[in-house]
Design a protein around this motif. Structure first.
Motif, short mmCIF file in Angstrom:
data_model
loop_
_atom_site.label_atom_id
_atom_site.label_comp_id
_atom_site.label_asym_id
_atom_site.label_seq_id
_atom_site.Cartn_x
_atom_site.Cartn_y
_atom_site.Cartn_z
N ARG A 268 -6.54 -1.89 13.37
CA ARG A 268 -5.37 -1.14 12.94
C ARG A 268 -5.73 0.32 12.70
O ARG A 268 -6.77 0.62 12.13
N PRO B 253 0.80 -1.22 0.00
CA PRO B 253 0.00 0.00 0.00
C PRO B 253 0.84 1.28 0.00
O PRO B 253 1.98 1.30 0.45
N LEU C 29 -1.82 4.64 9.05
CA LEU C 29 -0.36 4.57 8.94
C LEU C 29 0.22 5.97 9.05
O LEU C 29 -0.30 6.92 8.46
N HIS D 104 -3.61 4.94 -0.20
CA HIS D 104 -4.46 3.75 -0.20
C HIS D 104 -4.86 3.38 1.23
O HIS D 104 -6.05 3.31 1.56
N SER D 105 -3.89 3.12 2.07
CA SER D 105 -4.18 2.58 3.41
C SER D 105 -5.02 3.52 4.26
O SER D 105 -5.86 3.07 5.04
N ASN D 106 -4.79 4.82 4.13
CA ASN D 106 -5.45 5.78 5.01
C ASN D 106 -6.71 6.38 4.40
O ASN D 106 -7.28 7.31 4.97
N ARG E 71 -10.35 -0.91 8.99
CA ARG E 71 -9.46 -0.60 10.11
C ARG E 71 -10.12 -0.93 11.43
O ARG E 71 -9.48 -1.41 12.38
#
Length: 270
Positions: free
Chosen positions: A30, A11, A33, A15-17, A25
């Protein structure tokens, strides 16, 4: 026994956030990031579970690239042969999308195209996909897509195997289609479509082995042993987590080898 992960991504922070993944999440516990995930961390996660190759995908949506093809190419270059690239495409620009897919395969060495329908809120039968299907056939690479409900806060309708995957396979019988996320809660539909069409496959990404529906496990043990590919949806699920309860599936040696790597090696010409 070597493993190939058919659905994963290294990622970016974009993407991740992204806000649409807030539900994921919450499920995984999680947070956001704070800095980009190092490629060596992904490689270590693959190595820990004997994953020989991870098919790392780009992500394109209506607001642009969450993970661009060039970023994926950079990750692959850093991974020492452990990653192979899967292209993304901008459906809103059909000719540009075809040219970008051609570049990704012919110049960057990517092995497939992936489009996530819920990102676009367009089912796979929408006309904007069809030039890409034609190009996939011409290039000899699979089309990967998501089936089943959506974990992110987007409508799930685009993930129905029937009528969408069924119709695409009828329109493009030469197109290899790999359907990620097992199709739940329409898993039996997904199995029926895979049975019906020679070039339609299922991957198990986004589910750990102990959560595979019974119908899929029966299929994997029997007539579907050449139709199901292992996947994780890393980094949501690590390969080690996904494989932790593999023995509970009671696969014979042939089915286990085909599931973990043999089918992916054949389908993606690795």
């Amino acid at each position: 026994m070597p493993v190939i992960d058919a659905w994963m991504q290294h990622p970016t922070l974009r993407h991740s956030n992204h806000e649409m993944f807030e539900s994921l999440r919450r499920w995984t516990g999680r947070g956001l990031l704070e800095e980009a995930l190092p490629v060596e961390l992904t490689v270590a996660a693959l190595r820990a579970a004997d994953v020989e190759i991870g098919l790392s995908a780009a992500w394109y949506g209506p607001q642009g690239a969450l993970i661009s093809n060039d970023e994926v190419a950079g990750f692959v270059a850093e991974a020492g042969g452990r990653l192979r690239g899967v292209a993304g495409a901008d459906l809103a620009r059909p000719m540009e999308a075809v040219r970008e897919l051609r570049r990704a395969v012919q110049e960057l060495g990517f092995v497939a195209l992936r489009v996530v329908p819920w990102l676009w809120e367009l089912p796979p039968t929408d006309r904007l996909y069809y030039p890409l299907y034609t190009e996939c056939v011409e290039l000899g690479v699979p089309f990967c897509t998501q089936v089943g409900h959506t974990g992110p806060r987007k409508p799930s309708e685009t993930g129905r195997p029937i009528p969408y995957i069924d119709q695409v396979a009828l329109d493009f019988p030469e197109l290899t289609i790999v359907c990620g996320h097992i199709g739940y809660p329409w898993t039996t539909e997904m199995i029926a479509v895979a049975d019906k069409h020679e070039n339609v496959y299922i991957d198990t990404s986004a589910y750990t082995a102990r959560r595979y529906p019974a119908a899929l496990v029966d299929y994997l043990r029997g007539r579907g042993r050449r139709k199901v590919l292992f996947g994780t949806n890393y980094p949501m699920i690590s390969p080690a987590q996904a494989l932790e309860h593999l023995d509970r599936l009671e696969l014979d040696e042939e089915a286990r080898e085909l599931f973990l790597s043999g089918n992916a090696r054949r389908v993606f010409a690795l």
